[in-house]
Design an enzyme around this catalytic site. Structure first.
Site, short mmCIF file in Angstrom:
data_model
loop_
_atom_site.label_atom_id
_atom_site.label_comp_id
_atom_site.label_asym_id
_atom_site.label_seq_id
_atom_site.Cartn_x
_atom_site.Cartn_y
_atom_site.Cartn_z
N ASP A 180 0.65 -1.26 0.15
CA ASP A 180 0.22 -0.01 -0.05
C ASP A 180 1.57 1.25 -0.16
OD1 ASP A 180 -1.47 2.33 0.65
OD2 ASP A 180 -3.42 0.74 1.74
N HIS A 181 0.65 1.67 -1.20
CA HIS A 181 2.23 2.70 -1.06
C HIS A 181 2.23 4.03 -0.66
CE1 HIS A 181 -0.76 4.72 -4.04
NE2 HIS A 181 -0.09 6.07 -4.30
N HIS A 243 -6.32 2.23 1.45
CA HIS A 243 -5.47 3.93 1.92
C HIS A 243 -5.47 4.01 2.75
CE1 HIS A 243 -3.67 3.23 -1.77
NE2 HIS A 243 -4.03 3.45 -2.89
#
Ligand code: NAP
Length: 490
Positions: A180-181, A243
């Protein structure tokens, strides 16, 4: 302050989907920047794999162009040209079909023993299972191997469980890196440093002192280039389930005993499990309409009847000792007023004001800005300077990294740079564990079921003008509690 670059041992990285959009825009430029910074050694090997017929020389050209177009601060000067030449020499390409036999024997011959081997699954999720299976068949799934799995990780709890089971057939949890950047962003990690590295905030970090917390992830873009995928997903699945949930976990979790993968992920998991189900009244779905010369969502995705939401706002409650009574307001959407993402911790009023009403009343707000201008700001109330009597005014204690650290120090790695290096170092702290992802779906699924009974008859989301703050109903979600969203402002 000197930032340190600690080189990693040479490794083999295979990028499945090495010709795709994510590889071109994010993964390859990130690797180049780490190489140029001296973190990746030149005896590392980076192997692209996809079905497209091309040789290594052609892929090297493809990568060189990707770097020019997408590596931040690509300057095109001589030093960079030298670095680029060095970087492309590490590259190989294999024509490979994830679900067929083509290319696998060649790939197995290229990746070496005795060094870290990472396999980046930058392909459509329906191919993840086939890749895991083939890696196993060709002897590349042993203990030195790691796999990196992109989002989306399933589209509901059942599919996420199925995917976890599929990967677990050949890889144990310690080998699986679910990206999950958002977790790789500098400010997001700083959030943990601020909370757990200072005495100042943690005593106040609870429902006794915090009135509410709001999290906004606002985009100005529409569904450009990803219409098919997005129209099947929507904002709840594409952004909220991963996110925003991750941000919520980091802001709400208890201090982990150690800054290590499992203690951190255990605490995040407890937050998700303590979330109450979202009530339909606390959920707003929107879809951007045409206007200002911009196409509307339905036109954009080529589906005049689409009932997919491009905006979602909700109020969440965490039922535990720390947070009972403090609402969390979360919103995310496309085609909004500005590209701005932040978390705002809004503290309560002082219990009693010793000043006249004329002085005004103010609240402390701690704002963690994820983009643009990553940084942290604390609003503090002081006396307005001057002879005008005791008037109160808010001033920000601004910790914009670029100002506090100077532009060079604030030139920190992009999220993908940090996360890929963590994969190589074997540090899973900033990656989601399988049970975390499943718990997030277990919370999101019932909310989605309130509008989507699976019969394709979901009610249409509320239209909102492009360039606005989303549907009016989202503003009402807070106003009816006597609160206001912060302005969406870059
Ligand atoms: P993309 O542009 O469609 O690229 C897909 C890649 O997979 C291409 O290199 C394609 O090359 C390769 N491929 C397709 N079928 C294959 C097969 N059978 N065997 C081997 N290679 C195959 O997709 P993307 O946007 O890069 O996305 C990749 C993954 O990242 C997806 O899971 C996506 O959800 C995720 N993701 C993307 C973004 C983004 O901004 N792009 C953001 C977040 C997550 P060939 O056709 O030549 O085989």
């Amino acid at each position: 302050m000197v930032s340190r670059v600690i080189p990693v041992e040479p490794f083999d990285l295979v990028i499945f989907g090495g010709t795709g959009d994510l590889a071109r825009r994010k993964i390859l430029p990130a690797l180049f920047r780490r190489f140029r910074a001296g973190q990746i050694r030149s005896d590392t090997r980076i192997i692209g794999a996809a079905r497209r017929e091309m040789d290594t020389a052609a892929w090297r050209n493809f990568v060189a162009e990707a770097i020019s177009a997408h590596a931040r601060d690509a300057e095109g000067d001589r030093e960079e040209a030298t670095a680029r030449e060095g970087f492309v020499r590490m590259l190989d390409y294999v024509v490979l079909d994830a679900s067929g036999e083509t290319g696998w024997a060649q790939l197995a011959g290229l990746v070496g023993d005795g060094r870290v081997r990472a396999f980046y699954f930058s392909v459509a999720p329906r191919l993840f299972g086939a890749l895991a299976e083939r890696l196993h068949q060709h002897g590349m799934a042993d203990g030195d191997s790691r796999i990196v799995v992109e989002k989306p990780f399933g589209r509901d709890l059942a599919s996420a469980q199925e995917l976890n089971r599929t990967l677990a057939r050949h890889f144990h949890e310690g080998q699986i890196y679910r990206i999950d950047h958002y977790l790789g962003k500098e400010t997001v990690q700083n959030l943990m440093a601020i909370r757990f590295g200072n005495m100042l905030f943690e005593p106040l970090w609870n429902s006794q002192y915090v009135d509410h917390i709001q999290i906004t992830v606002a985009e100005t873009v529409g569904v450009d280039g990803r219409a098919d995928y997005y129209d099947r997903a929507g904002a709840m699945r594409d952004m909220m389930q991963n996110h925003l949930m991750q941000l919520l976990c980091l802001i709400a979790m208890e201090p982990p005993a150690r800054f290590e993968p499992d203690p951190v992920r255990d605490e995040k998991l407890k937050v998700i499990r303590a979330l109450d189900p979202v009530e339909p009244d606390n959920l707003v779905r929107g879809q951007y309409a045409a206007g200002d010369g911009m196409r509307g969502y339905r036109d954009h995705v080529g589906n005049p009847d689409s009932t997919t939401e491009s905006f979602v706002a909700l109020k969440a409650h965490i039922s535990n000792w720390r947070w009972a009574g403090t609402p969390f307001y979360l919103r995310t959407g496309k085609r909004l007023r500005d590209r701005a993402s932040e978390i705002a911790v809004v503290f309560k009023d002082t219990p009693h004001s010793i000043f006249d009403d004329d002085a005004g009343r103010h609240r402390n707000i701690l704002t963690i800005r994820l983009q643009p201008n990553e940084g942290i700001e604390l609003g503090v109330t002081i006396k307005e300077p001057g002879p005008g009597g005791m008037r109160l005014v808010d001033v920000p204690l601004d910790m914009t990294f670029a100002e506090a650290l100077g532009p060079e120090e604030a030139d920190f790695p992009d999220a993908y740079e940090r996360l890929i290096m963590d994969v190589i170092r074997g540090n899973q702290t900033l990656f989601m564990r399988g049970d975390e992802v499943e718990a997030a779906w277990a919370w999101t699924d019932p909310a989605i079921a309130t509008w989507d009974g699976g019969d394709g008859m979901a009610p249409a989301p509320i239209p909102y003008p492009s360039g606005s703050s989303g549907p009016r109903e989202s503003l009402m979600l807070m106003r009816r509690d006597g609160r206001e969203w912060r302005e969406i402002r870059a």
